[in-house]
Design an enzyme around this catalytic site. Structure first.
Site, PDB file in Angstrom:
ATOM      1  N   CYS A   2      -4.049 -11.875   5.301  1.00 42.69           N
ATOM      2  CA  CYS A   2      -3.941 -12.007   6.552  1.00 42.69           C
ATOM      3  C   CYS A   2      -4.054 -13.873   7.056  1.00 42.69           C
ATOM      4  O   CYS A   2      -4.305 -14.446   5.993  1.00 42.69           O
ATOM      5  CB  CYS A   2      -5.006 -11.379   7.517  1.00 42.69           C
ATOM      6  SG  CYS A   2      -5.278  -9.636   7.115  1.00 42.69           S
ATOM      7  N   ASP A  99     -10.484  -2.369   2.608  1.00 43.89           N
ATOM      8  CA  ASP A  99     -11.449  -3.144   1.853  1.00 43.89           C
ATOM      9  C   ASP A  99     -12.158  -4.030   2.461  1.00 43.89           C
ATOM     10  O   ASP A  99     -13.262  -4.543   2.068  1.00 43.89           O
ATOM     11  CB  ASP A  99     -10.452  -3.921   0.577  1.00 43.89           C
ATOM     12  CG  ASP A  99      -9.429  -4.789   1.220  1.00 43.89           C
ATOM     13  OD1 ASP A  99      -9.030  -4.358   2.500  1.00 43.89           O
ATOM     14  OD2 ASP A  99      -8.969  -5.671   0.618  1.00 43.89           O
TER      15      ASP A  99
END
EC number: 6.3.5.4
Length: 638
Positions: A2, A99
């Site tokens: 990201c 995660d």
């Protein structure tokens, strides 16, 4: 994978964070989010752009807020299942399968002590609403980037430098020392930043901003210590099962809820990973590149495509072939923008084009063989530096005769280049120098006198600073093994400063995540537990990795000549880019502003055009530096 950003006690922090996040949209086209909360006498704002890889539902959205903690996170945690099980056993209840949530709960339980337990690639910012503290952290080896800027008690951070440049209203000035370093290396070392005030959070470290204005820093992992521990293990006779460790790392790096593919150049590193990945994910896709026939012939490039096809056929891999015939005049400014800092390695173009093709085919995640050469002594410079020790024992008169004969040879004619002559000239440029100086000269662009002749005389002191920094980093170890000293130097400078940097930025420009199974903490530990004579055996580099790969790959692939993940620079320079080189030499902004000296640049371009010397790499970097400098000084950067 990201884009992350945020502000802490920063004027107009909400609007600034929104702008930061907007600039990072290419890093995460699947979603966006922002979080705000009071912090001391100001506010914290966290921004996020999401590329959905694991837990595609809203339970994986960010910034993730839970019971007083807020996290914006970029990366992949490959041991998330093991940590999740441990945390669950201690009573933690998870809402989703991401995660990100594992990182948040690990932080809640262990604080900064969780960081060395994280196996993966990551950069994140985490805010504690109870204490008002913001902590930034970056992975052990610097795979993921994190830029920050502090003014007074305020801080702004982002995944990319261009975002910081944009939100500071063009007030960040060019750091000429970093540009001098980039001329030497053709990239900016991780210890420096191309814009003043901005900095990169060092690999394996964290930074804590407290509500009362104090700032603390800490290091949770140090590559120098890992290398020293590896040497002790090697001297004690302890040996790692490298094949098992590389296979386990590859298996963990396949963790994903979306399709994963591989880079497959046909060389050892990518072939080994692809074969292992196919064992765990049959029918996996792979992407390879070829060049225009006339370019490959001019550059005398090896036929990597043949080997890639052989590996794909043997292991049932779905191979996609991409011909690299780009309009480099269009791609050059585009890549310069995306790379954030002046990086002169044309391999970034290859990465971008491969990732773009994969993304068009619906692939978001790629595995790369990056890092094996640095850790296992696979570059020609490693062997060349060993050979230089033997060359120094040749009688001086004979060495002088060899040098004179090689100096007269051309590196290219109008129709083709001569790689062997280029290599010979390169070798003789450092073969008689002391260890650290020779190692630096074996992979950098200029010697001290050449660099001084190229730049503004007022920057002479900066050259000394840059060379001293290299010497200090190279000497900062307790290793008694020449090969491992070179590998440690590469893993601390070359890997994060160049290869991981361009891989992250060029892949994320195509909204694609690249994972690097060799750049894994367990693989790194194993690598430094092998002595240098297991890495370079005779004239074979990466010998111990080749032994491991022989258990699955045919010897024709394992022991083939080293391939090139590069570009036909000499062909581009002599055709596509020749007019641009003349423009930059005669009327470039770097020359007009006095940073580069026109006469020295013109001599370099003339020698390259005449085939007397190979300056194609130098000139390519000057072009990338010119485009970057234009953007940075005109306010267009960011």
């Amino acid at each position: 994978m990201c884009g992350i950003a945020g502000t802490y006690r920063w004027p107009d922090g909400k609007a600034v964070t929104d702008r930061l996040t907007e600039i990072l949209a290419h890093r995460g086209p699947d979603g966006a989010g922002r979080y705000g909360h009071p912090a001391g006498d100001g506010h914290v704002h966290l921004g996020h752009r999401r590329l959905s890889i694991i837990d595609l539902s809203e339970t994986g959205a960010q910034p993730m807020v839970s019971d007083g903690l807020a996290l914006t996170y970029n990366g992949e945690l490959y041991n998330a299942p093991e940590l999740r099980a441990e945390l669950t056993a201690s009573g933690v209840r998870f809402r989703g399968t991401s995660d990100t949530e594992v990182v948040l709960e690990a932080w809640r339980r262990w604080g900064t002590d969780c960081l060395p337990r994280l196996r993966g690639m990551f950069a994140f910012g985490i805010f504690d609403e109870r204490t008002g503290d913001l902590v930034l952290a970056r992975d052990q080896l610097g795979i993921k980037p994190l830029f920050l800027l502090r003014r007074g008690t305020g801080l702004v951070f982002a995944s990319e430098l261009k975002a910081l440049a944009a939100v500071t209203g063009g007030s960040l000035e060019v750091d000429h020392a970093a540009l001098v370093a980039s001329l030497l290396y053709y990239w900016v070392p991780d210890s420096r930043c191309a814009l003043r005030e901005a900095e990169k959070l060092p690999p394996g470290s964290w930074l804590r901003c407290r509500a009362d204005g104090r700032v603390d820093r800490g290091r949770f992992w140090n590559l120098k210590d890992v290398a020293a521990e590896g040497q002790e293990r090697a001297q004690s006779g302890e040996r790692s099962d490298l094949a098992a460790i590389v296979e386990e790392s590859t298996r963990q790096h396949l963790l994903s809820d979306v399709p994963v593919a591989t880079f497959l150049s046909g060389g050892l590193d990518s072939s080994y990973l692809t074969a292992l990945a196919a064992r765990h994910q049959p029918g996996i896709s792979a992407y390879t590149i070829g060049f225009r026939a006339e370019d490959a012939k001019f550059e005398a490039m090896p036929d990597d495509l043949r080997y890639a096809r052989q590996v794909a056929a043997q292991f049932g891999v779905d191979l996609h072939e991409i011909e690299i015939a780009p309009n480099v005049l269009d791609l050059l400014p585009q890549m310069t923008y995306h790379l954030d800092e002046p990086i002169g390695d044309p391999a970034a173009i290859n990465t971008y084009l491969i990732c773009s093709a994969a993304r068009d085919a619906g692939v978001k995640v790629m595995l790369s063989g990056m890092g094996a050469d640095e850790l296992f002594a696979g570059y020609r410079k490693h062997l060349a530096n060993l050979l230089a020790l033997r060359y120094q024992r040749v009688p001086r008169p004979l060495r002088r005769g060899v040098a004179a004969a090689v100096d007269r040879l051309p590196v290219a004619t109008a129709r083709r280049g001569y790689r062997s002559v280029r290599f010979a000239k390169r070798f003789l440029s450092f073969a008689e120098l002391p260890e650290e100086t020779a190692f630096r000269r074996s992979y950098t662009m200029y010697d001290q006198d050449e660099l001084l002749a190229l730049i503004n005389p007022d920057l002479a002191g900066t050259v000394d600073d840059v060379l001293t920094e290299h010497a200090d980093i190279y000497a900062d170890n307790e290793l008694d093994d020449f090969v491992n000293r070179m590998c440690l130097g590469d893993a601390r400078m070359f890997l994060p400063g160049l290869n991981l940097a361009y891989t992250d930025r060029s892949s994320m420009a195509a909204s694609t995540e690249v994972r690097v199974p060799y750049v894994d903490v367990e693989v790194v530990k194993a690598a430094f537990a092998f002595p240098g004579d297991r890495k370079i055996a005779g004239r074979q580099g990466k010998a111990v990795l080749k032994e491991a790969a022989s258990s699955i790959l045919p010897k024709e692939i394992v022991y083939r000549p080293k391939g090139l993940f590069s570009a036909p620079l000499r062909a581009w320079m002599s055709r596509d880019l020749a007019p641009l080189v003349r423009e930059v030499v005669n009327d470039g902004v770097l020359v007009r502003d006095g940073f580069l000296r026109r006469d020295a640049l013109a001599r370099m371009a003339a020698a390259d055009a005449a085939g007397q010397r190979d300056y194609s790499k130098h000139l390519w970097h000057v072009l990338t530096l010119e485009y970057w400098y234009r953007g940075a000084t005109s306010g267009e950067f960011g």
